[in-house]
Design a protein around this motif. Sequence first.
Motif, PDB file in Angstrom:
ATOM      1  N   TYR A   1      61.565  33.774 -78.351  1.00 48.13           N
ATOM      2  CA  TYR A   1      61.673  33.654 -76.893  1.00 48.13           C
ATOM      3  C   TYR A   1      62.298  34.891 -76.254  1.00 48.13           C
ATOM      4  O   TYR A   1      62.061  35.168 -75.069  1.00 48.13           O
ATOM      5  CB  TYR A   1      62.437  32.379 -76.520  1.00 48.13           C
ATOM      6  CG  TYR A   1      61.588  31.150 -76.707  1.00 48.13           C
ATOM      7  CD1 TYR A   1      60.511  30.898 -75.864  1.00 48.13           C
ATOM      8  CD2 TYR A   1      61.826  30.255 -77.751  1.00 48.13           C
ATOM      9  CE1 TYR A   1      59.697  29.781 -76.039  1.00 48.13           C
ATOM     10  CE2 TYR A   1      61.018  29.143 -77.939  1.00 48.13           C
ATOM     11  CZ  TYR A   1      59.961  28.913 -77.076  1.00 48.13           C
ATOM     12  OH  TYR A   1      59.153  27.807 -77.258  1.00 48.13           O
ATOM     13  N   THR A   2      63.052  35.644 -77.019  1.00 45.01           N
ATOM     14  CA  THR A   2      63.530  36.933 -76.516  1.00 45.01           C
ATOM     15  C   THR A   2      62.355  37.880 -76.313  1.00 45.01           C
ATOM     16  O   THR A   2      62.257  38.562 -75.280  1.00 45.01           O
ATOM     17  CB  THR A   2      64.536  37.550 -77.507  1.00 45.01           C
ATOM     18  OG1 THR A   2      65.707  36.731 -77.565  1.00 45.01           O
ATOM     19  CG2 THR A   2      64.942  38.958 -77.055  1.00 45.01           C
ATOM     20  N   LEU A   3      61.447  37.925 -77.281  1.00 50.20           N
ATOM     21  CA  LEU A   3      60.251  38.769 -77.150  1.00 50.20           C
ATOM     22  C   LEU A   3      59.353  38.298 -76.006  1.00 50.20           C
ATOM     23  O   LEU A   3      58.795  39.117 -75.267  1.00 50.20           O
ATOM     24  CB  LEU A   3      59.466  38.760 -78.467  1.00 50.20           C
ATOM     25  CG  LEU A   3      60.145  39.440 -79.654  1.00 50.20           C
ATOM     26  CD1 LEU A   3      59.372  39.161 -80.940  1.00 50.20           C
ATOM     27  CD2 LEU A   3      60.264  40.945 -79.427  1.00 50.20           C
ATOM     28  N   ARG A   4      59.235  36.987 -75.852  1.00 50.19           N
ATOM     29  CA  ARG A   4      58.399  36.447 -74.773  1.00 50.19           C
ATOM     30  C   ARG A   4      58.979  36.808 -73.410  1.00 50.19           C
ATOM     31  O   ARG A   4      58.239  37.170 -72.483  1.00 50.19           O
ATOM     32  CB  ARG A   4      58.287  34.928 -74.913  1.00 50.19           C
ATOM     33  CG  ARG A   4      57.571  34.455 -76.149  1.00 50.19           C
ATOM     34  CD  ARG A   4      56.046  34.639 -76.052  1.00 50.19           C
ATOM     35  NE  ARG A   4      55.478  33.633 -75.164  1.00 50.19           N
ATOM     36  CZ  ARG A   4      54.690  33.876 -74.126  1.00 50.19           C
ATOM     37  NH1 ARG A   4      54.383  35.124 -73.812  1.00 50.19           N
ATOM     38  NH2 ARG A   4      54.217  32.891 -73.383  1.00 50.19           N
ATOM     39  N   LYS A   5      60.312  36.740 -73.283  1.00 51.02           N
ATOM     40  CA  LYS A   5      60.946  37.108 -72.011  1.00 51.02           C
ATOM     41  C   LYS A   5      60.791  38.600 -71.729  1.00 51.02           C
ATOM     42  O   LYS A   5      60.837  39.025 -70.565  1.00 51.02           O
ATOM     43  CB  LYS A   5      62.431  36.731 -72.047  1.00 51.02           C
ATOM     44  CG  LYS A   5      62.685  35.235 -71.982  1.00 51.02           C
ATOM     45  CD  LYS A   5      64.169  34.908 -72.101  1.00 51.02           C
ATOM     46  CE  LYS A   5      64.404  33.408 -72.077  1.00 51.02           C
ATOM     47  NZ  LYS A   5      65.849  33.057 -72.244  1.00 51.02           N
ATOM     48  N   ASN A   6      60.605  39.376 -72.791  1.00 53.52           N
ATOM     49  CA  ASN A   6      60.405  40.815 -72.624  1.00 53.52           C
ATOM     50  C   ASN A   6      58.944  41.178 -72.351  1.00 53.52           C
ATOM     51  O   ASN A   6      58.587  42.353 -72.325  1.00 53.52           O
ATOM     52  CB  ASN A   6      60.896  41.572 -73.858  1.00 53.52           C
ATOM     53  CG  ASN A   6      62.409  41.560 -73.969  1.00 53.52           C
ATOM     54  OD1 ASN A   6      63.109  41.260 -73.007  1.00 53.52           O
ATOM     55  ND2 ASN A   6      62.922  41.895 -75.149  1.00 53.52           N
ATOM     56  N   GLY A   7      58.117  40.150 -72.189  1.00 47.01           N
ATOM     57  CA  GLY A   7      56.730  40.402 -71.799  1.00 47.01           C
ATOM     58  C   GLY A   7      55.708  40.326 -72.906  1.00 47.01           C
ATOM     59  O   GLY A   7      54.514  40.524 -72.662  1.00 47.01           O
ATOM     60  N   GLU A   8      56.140  40.046 -74.151  1.00 46.89           N
ATOM     61  CA  GLU A   8      55.183  39.963 -75.250  1.00 46.89           C
ATOM     62  C   GLU A   8      54.361  38.667 -75.145  1.00 46.89           C
ATOM     63  O   GLU A   8      54.852  37.635 -74.709  1.00 46.89           O
ATOM     64  CB  GLU A   8      55.908  39.996 -76.594  1.00 46.89           C
ATOM     65  CG  GLU A   8      56.694  41.262 -76.864  1.00 46.89           C
ATOM     66  CD  GLU A   8      55.804  42.455 -77.146  1.00 46.89           C
ATOM     67  OE1 GLU A   8      54.575  42.259 -77.312  1.00 46.89           O
ATOM     68  OE2 GLU A   8      56.332  43.580 -77.220  1.00 46.89           O
TER      69      GLU A   8
ATOM     70  N   ALA B   1      54.223  38.251 -80.105  1.00 45.18           N
ATOM     71  CA  ALA B   1      55.581  37.875 -80.512  1.00 45.18           C
ATOM     72  C   ALA B   1      55.583  37.253 -81.904  1.00 45.18           C
ATOM     73  O   ALA B   1      56.444  37.554 -82.737  1.00 45.18           O
ATOM     74  CB  ALA B   1      56.173  36.898 -79.502  1.00 45.18           C
TER      75      ALA B   1
ATOM     76  N   GLN C   1      70.259  43.869 -79.969  1.00 47.42           N
ATOM     77  CA  GLN C   1      69.768  44.903 -79.054  1.00 47.42           C
ATOM     78  C   GLN C   1      69.390  44.332 -77.687  1.00 47.42           C
ATOM     79  O   GLN C   1      69.256  45.076 -76.710  1.00 47.42           O
ATOM     80  CB  GLN C   1      68.549  45.604 -79.668  1.00 47.42           C
ATOM     81  CG  GLN C   1      68.853  46.441 -80.902  1.00 47.42           C
ATOM     82  CD  GLN C   1      69.840  47.569 -80.611  1.00 47.42           C
ATOM     83  OE1 GLN C   1      69.817  48.176 -79.540  1.00 47.42           O
ATOM     84  NE2 GLN C   1      70.727  47.839 -81.577  1.00 47.42           N
ATOM     85  N   ASN C   2      69.226  43.026 -77.634  1.00 49.55           N
ATOM     86  CA  ASN C   2      68.908  42.362 -76.371  1.00 49.55           C
ATOM     87  C   ASN C   2      70.103  41.557 -75.831  1.00 49.55           C
ATOM     88  O   ASN C   2      69.928  40.636 -75.029  1.00 49.55           O
ATOM     89  CB  ASN C   2      67.706  41.434 -76.559  1.00 49.55           C
ATOM     90  CG  ASN C   2      66.397  42.190 -76.640  1.00 49.55           C
ATOM     91  OD1 ASN C   2      65.764  42.473 -75.609  1.00 49.55           O
ATOM     92  ND2 ASN C   2      65.980  42.541 -77.851  1.00 49.55           N
TER      93      ASN C   2
ATOM     94  N   CYS D   1      64.591  34.746 -81.485  1.00 53.57           N
ATOM     95  CA  CYS D   1      63.838  36.009 -81.528  1.00 53.57           C
ATOM     96  C   CYS D   1      62.519  35.881 -80.775  1.00 53.57           C
ATOM     97  O   CYS D   1      62.146  36.764 -79.993  1.00 53.57           O
ATOM     98  CB  CYS D   1      63.580  36.411 -82.976  1.00 53.57           C
ATOM     99  SG  CYS D   1      65.046  36.973 -83.866  1.00 53.57           S
TER     100      CYS D   1
END
Length: 251
Positions: free
Chosen positions: A157-164, A169, A187-188, A155
Amino acid sequence: MNFDDLDAKMRVYETSLDLCVLPNMFIIMRLDGRGFTKLTKKIHKFEVPFDIKFRDYMVETTKYLMECGFKVTYAYTESDEISLLLHIDEDGFNRKIRKLNSIFAGEASAKFSLLLSDIGCFDSRVCQFPNKELVVDYFRWRNQDAFRNSLNSYCYYTLRKNGESVNAATKFLLGMSVADKNELLFQNGINFNDIPNWQKRGVGLYFEEYEKKGFDKKLEIETTCMRKRIKIDYDLPMGDEYGNFILNLIK
């Protein structure tokens, strides 16, 4: 003062704090990487949230510890930690805690450093358990910790890859339920159920018997004998099934 007298005098100071694990107590050696966040993410930049090469380094280090002179019943590794269940009859170095900690930490650090081609250090602690049930609970605890860390890492690193940002994050995940975290991943485009089990449950190592074929040159016949080897299990069970699995290894 002659050497024998001087030696006896100074040994008192060296051994004054020696503690030993009592007989019939189960010993689990728990080792953790020291400063591994910086070592693996900033210096060597392993893939996140999981890296197969790093996993293999940890597995090989664990395997090495199982063969470094102690009787190990079961070993487990997840992330940068290693747990080793010593055989109930293991009495190396009279079960002195300082010796066990220093030897296992030193052996693990040396092996991992050779694999990494850099300095990687481990600390070590002795965990003592009076019965099998607590040993089972210990490994279930680490097994569940692996699952929790895996979900959180995916979760994060998914948020980090999305720019957070790091703070955003981290704050976003605070208080989220397991269901919500699974939904975030879904959702990702990530189905957490499809993630390899070793990333969610850790890796177990234990000895198994196998049949080795040979040839008797004198009698000119093929022979077979039973040998032991270390099995690396990347598909450990969870929950009660895992508990029964550990219990069967102890018997």
